[in-house]
Write a protein that holds these residues in place. Sequence first.
Motif, mmCIF file in Angstrom:
data_model
loop_
_atom_site.group_PDB
_atom_site.id
_atom_site.type_symbol
_atom_site.label_atom_id
_atom_site.label_comp_id
_atom_site.label_asym_id
_atom_site.label_seq_id
_atom_site.Cartn_x
_atom_site.Cartn_y
_atom_site.Cartn_z
ATOM 1 N N GLU A 81 0.810 -1.224 0.000
ATOM 2 C CA GLU A 81 0.000 0.000 0.000
ATOM 3 C C GLU A 81 0.836 1.264 0.000
ATOM 4 O OE1 GLU A 81 -4.019 -1.749 2.094
ATOM 5 O OE2 GLU A 81 -2.488 -0.815 3.340
ATOM 6 N N ALA A 82 2.131 1.125 0.249
ATOM 7 C CA ALA A 82 2.991 2.296 0.148
ATOM 8 C C ALA A 82 3.136 2.737 -1.301
ATOM 9 C CB ALA A 82 4.367 1.988 0.742
ATOM 10 N N LEU A 83 2.690 1.876 -2.218
ATOM 11 C CA LEU A 83 2.748 2.210 -3.642
ATOM 12 C C LEU A 83 1.378 2.697 -4.094
ATOM 13 C CD1 LEU A 83 4.409 -1.139 -4.694
ATOM 14 C CD2 LEU A 83 5.562 1.051 -4.703
ATOM 15 N N PRO A 84 1.177 3.987 -4.239
ATOM 16 C CA PRO A 84 -0.111 4.414 -4.759
ATOM 17 C C PRO A 84 -0.152 4.154 -6.261
ATOM 18 C CG PRO A 84 1.312 6.291 -4.382
ATOM 19 C CD PRO A 84 2.099 5.080 -4.012
ATOM 20 N N LEU A 85 -1.333 4.131 -6.817
ATOM 21 C CA LEU A 85 -1.524 4.008 -8.265
ATOM 22 C C LEU A 85 -0.952 2.733 -8.865
ATOM 23 C CD1 LEU A 85 -0.577 7.580 -9.510
ATOM 24 C CD2 LEU A 85 -2.824 6.732 -8.940
ATOM 25 N N ARG A 86 -0.861 1.673 -8.056
ATOM 26 C CA ARG A 86 -0.402 0.414 -8.669
ATOM 27 C C ARG A 86 -1.600 -0.268 -9.311
ATOM 28 N NH1 ARG A 86 -1.611 -0.189 -3.514
ATOM 29 N NH2 ARG A 86 -3.159 -1.820 -3.193
ATOM 30 N N GLN A 87 -1.335 -1.117 -10.295
ATOM 31 C CA GLN A 87 -2.484 -1.804 -10.895
ATOM 32 C C GLN A 87 -2.727 -3.115 -10.160
ATOM 33 O OE1 GLN A 87 0.450 -1.640 -12.975
ATOM 34 N NE2 GLN A 87 0.401 -3.377 -14.370
ATOM 35 N N SER A 88 -3.895 -3.656 -10.320
ATOM 36 C CA SER A 88 -4.259 -4.898 -9.668
ATOM 37 C C SER A 88 -4.225 -6.017 -10.719
ATOM 38 C CB SER A 88 -5.668 -4.777 -9.117
ATOM 39 O OG SER A 88 -5.688 -4.979 -7.752
ATOM 40 N N PRO A 89 -3.911 -7.262 -10.408
ATOM 41 C CA PRO A 89 -3.376 -7.745 -9.133
ATOM 42 C C PRO A 89 -1.893 -7.425 -8.999
ATOM 43 C CG PRO A 89 -3.501 -9.541 -10.716
ATOM 44 C CD PRO A 89 -4.048 -8.318 -11.409
ATOM 45 N N SER A 90 -1.445 -7.240 -7.787
ATOM 46 C CA SER A 90 -0.033 -6.923 -7.604
ATOM 47 C C SER A 90 0.459 -7.552 -6.304
ATOM 48 C CB SER A 90 0.167 -5.416 -7.576
ATOM 49 O OG SER A 90 -0.665 -4.850 -6.608
ATOM 50 N N ALA A 91 1.752 -7.704 -6.210
ATOM 51 C CA ALA A 91 2.351 -8.303 -5.022
ATOM 52 C C ALA A 91 3.734 -7.712 -4.813
ATOM 53 C CB ALA A 91 2.438 -9.813 -5.176
ATOM 54 N N VAL A 92 4.171 -7.717 -3.558
ATOM 55 C CA VAL A 92 5.518 -7.284 -3.229
ATOM 56 C C VAL A 92 6.306 -8.525 -2.846
ATOM 57 C CG1 VAL A 92 6.884 -6.033 -1.538
ATOM 58 C CG2 VAL A 92 4.871 -4.966 -2.527
ATOM 59 N N VAL A 93 7.513 -8.654 -3.397
ATOM 60 C CA VAL A 93 8.320 -9.817 -3.080
ATOM 61 C C VAL A 93 9.612 -9.385 -2.421
ATOM 62 C CG1 VAL A 93 7.392 -11.172 -4.973
ATOM 63 C CG2 VAL A 93 9.451 -9.817 -5.321
ATOM 64 N N SER A 94 10.128 -10.273 -1.599
ATOM 65 C CA SER A 94 11.415 -10.038 -0.966
ATOM 66 C C SER A 94 12.173 -11.343 -1.031
ATOM 67 C CB SER A 94 11.169 -9.598 0.474
ATOM 68 O OG SER A 94 12.358 -9.625 1.198
ATOM 69 N N ARG A 95 13.358 -11.328 -1.568
ATOM 70 C CA ARG A 95 14.213 -12.519 -1.727
ATOM 71 C C ARG A 95 13.453 -13.657 -2.398
ATOM 72 N NH1 ARG A 95 16.060 -12.574 4.065
ATOM 73 N NH2 ARG A 95 17.244 -10.663 4.268
ATOM 74 N N GLY A 96 12.737 -13.305 -3.458
ATOM 75 C CA GLY A 96 12.103 -14.356 -4.257
ATOM 76 C C GLY A 96 10.832 -14.922 -3.662
ATOM 77 N N ARG A 97 10.408 -14.392 -2.507
ATOM 78 C CA ARG A 97 9.168 -14.905 -1.922
ATOM 79 C C ARG A 97 8.164 -13.767 -1.741
ATOM 80 N NH1 ARG A 97 8.941 -20.040 -0.097
ATOM 81 N NH2 ARG A 97 10.935 -21.151 -0.171
ATOM 82 N N VAL A 98 6.886 -14.135 -1.895
ATOM 83 C CA VAL A 98 5.840 -13.120 -1.798
ATOM 84 C C VAL A 98 5.740 -12.631 -0.362
ATOM 85 C CG1 VAL A 98 3.372 -12.706 -1.999
ATOM 86 C CG2 VAL A 98 4.559 -14.086 -3.713
ATOM 87 N N LEU A 99 5.706 -11.329 -0.192
ATOM 88 C CA LEU A 99 5.613 -10.741 1.144
ATOM 89 C C LEU A 99 4.177 -10.287 1.404
ATOM 90 C CD1 LEU A 99 7.743 -10.020 3.320
ATOM 91 C CD2 LEU A 99 7.592 -7.699 2.472
ATOM 92 N N ALA A 100 3.592 -9.645 0.426
ATOM 93 C CA ALA A 100 2.207 -9.172 0.580
ATOM 94 C C ALA A 100 1.586 -9.140 -0.801
ATOM 95 C CB ALA A 100 2.176 -7.792 1.206
ATOM 96 N N CYS A 101 0.271 -9.374 -0.855
ATOM 97 C CA CYS A 101 -0.399 -9.291 -2.145
ATOM 98 C C CYS A 101 -1.773 -8.683 -1.946
ATOM 99 C CB CYS A 101 -0.501 -10.671 -2.784
ATOM 100 S SG CYS A 101 -1.501 -11.794 -1.817
ATOM 101 N N ASP A 102 -2.339 -8.116 -2.993
ATOM 102 C CA ASP A 102 -3.651 -7.480 -2.830
ATOM 103 C C ASP A 102 -4.752 -8.529 -2.969
ATOM 104 O OD1 ASP A 102 -3.742 -7.973 -5.474
ATOM 105 O OD2 ASP A 102 -3.875 -5.888 -6.114
#
Lengths: 237, 482
Positions: free
Chosen positions: B14-35
């Motif tokens: 959510e720190a990324l405004p205006l992102r498109q859906s679906p989206s996810a944040v990854v860290s070291r190759g693993r999903v950290l959070a997803c919408d």
Amino acid sequence: MSAVALPATLAEVLARGDIWRGDTLASLPTSAIPSGHAELDAELPGGGWPRGNLTEILIDRSGLGEMSLLLPALARLSAEGGWLALVAPPWLPHAPAWAAAGLALDRLVVVQAGKQAAWCCEQLLACGGFAGLLVWPEAGIGAQALRRLQVAAEGQATFTCLWRPLTQAAVPSPAPLRLTLATSENGLSVQILKRRGRPAARPLNLSLPRPGRSSRALAGPSLSLATARGPAAAAVA
Amino acid sequence: MLWLALHFPLLPLEALPLRQSPSAVVSRGRVLACDRQAAEAGVKSGQKLSTALGLQPGLAVFEREAVRENGALESLACWAGRFTPTLSLAPPNTLLLEIGGCLRLFGGVEPIVDAVLAGCAEQCYSPTWAVAPTALGGRWLAQAGAGAIYREPAAMQAALAGLPCAVPGWPAEAQSRLASFGLKHLGDLQALPAAGLRRRIGSEPVDDLLRARGELPDPQQPFVFPESFAIEIELPARVERAEALAFAGQRLFAALAGWLHGRQLLVRACTLQLKHDDGSLTALVLRFAEPAADEGRFLRLLREQLARLHLAAPVEVLRLLADEVENKPGASAHLFDAAPVGEGALACLERLRARLGEAAVQMLGEKADYRPECASVHRDAAADVAQPKPSPPPAAAMPPRRPLWLLPAPQSLAERAGQPHWHGPLKLLSRAERLESGWWDEGEAAAAGDVRRDYFVARNPQGQWAWVFRDAQGWYLHGLFS
């Protein structure tokens, strides 16, 4: 089972604020502004220029005294600390004359709105900060735009006056008050085209303070000589 | 003390405004959070990126950036300054608001919570929350998604007892020991003797538990509102339409409004910098007619400005700076006055200026000059209207009558038999008034110059009252008595 509402009696219906009988002038719920002309006040519903409604003034040429008709009311609004706006005026306002008429210049806004006059008026009305709005809409302003303005003006404590050409007199308009002005021998002839109430029969003849003649009479050399001589002659006698 | 803990589980995303859906944040190759849209397709946190992409081929993937999350949390803290001046950050993703001191201002706990949650939703953040008498207790309950108000310590302690022992932040070793003892809930720990527990799982978790229950003091590091306001948002995708920036800008202006409340300031001018993808900068200056601290007003002005803006290149970063701030004057609220309807005259003028341009909206001013065309000046609507000036003393008795309207330039009139004509012969109704002035700017460009004119009040057969003058060149119409 809830009780069925009883039919209201005729007297109750007639007492409602939004009902007016055809043979009397409507009293407007919002307060009116005394126009400064007693004869005109007597003919206007509510006893003055209405707030919260459009007022249309139709003239075929300027310079007849049409602003002088409004100046007492505008000066009253200005004295109460209200903001006034001139939207799309056709000429340049001459500041000393407006100040001499009793208007506070630092609360008088001139908006050169061009084609966006209607939008500007909507904004100025919606913001609730203006006491008076004088608008010179472009000639081709449509019934729809007028209707929008009337909706924007409703319920606001703003005196809104639209200046329109006399040729529009026959065209229906949503403004609840419409006047036409014409010149007459000693002032201004005001005909109320439309008001909430029975139609007005005859035009009113208002005398307005005009420049020129009176000032010549007061400043003429013969008069000033006479007053200067008066006390001196009395002292001699 | 009563703490409202706001936990943002999706902050990396959510720190990324205006992102498109679906989206996810990854860290070291693993999903950290997803919408939500990604979650519906089966993407979960902890999943490998390849698995997630297999489940949701259209997934927009962003690398985690701790700096950006910190920035978002700080801007949220600034924003929350409108509710309470006592805030505390609990990184990485929790915000603590001390609301015990401002209950009366908002009329109770529920209205504050409602306002805070509505504000979060407006900025597209989805927190979980809890209100509790201790900061740590509130944090744990918020992380567990309690979404409830515990005013009394006893109620909070009962709620804490039901939480699982897997408290984030405790050492993994302690957690595995607790699991091997068969202890599932925090309530189970309480029943055990503290000294023995300390020896087995270390002091830290036991102290934490006591702090959460309110049995040990737990002072919080207060959030210090920055001295000057400059916050930026990096947009996840390049934005090519100016209107779309209004949404991302909203977060910035919400933070600005909160910061102003927190520091008791008002802003007179601020700059929104748009950093384009080619490295160039566009600065959008928002200037207010009177010092303001109202987010709605900021946004209305921003939308007007953006509607007129043509982007030269796509935008990557938005940065908001408060340029001119001043102290908020103390004001006492009226006891019975109703709040004014609408935004008021000055705010409206500000918006008209944003759309029509500076020159189109002006106030009339008077200047001491004999030449009529120089006697009116147009004053900036934004300048010095905040303090009403004493009106000038009335002019001397019997001032010469002046017309309300002037023509933009004197209009030459035809003359027949020595009489000026304007829609017919003009009848002169006053004696000549000689205006002779202006030698000082003779010959300067765009100046009126030296004039020597005789002015008359005149009337034509149609009944129009005119102001005409005669000079060496002939007759001119200069104004209308209206």
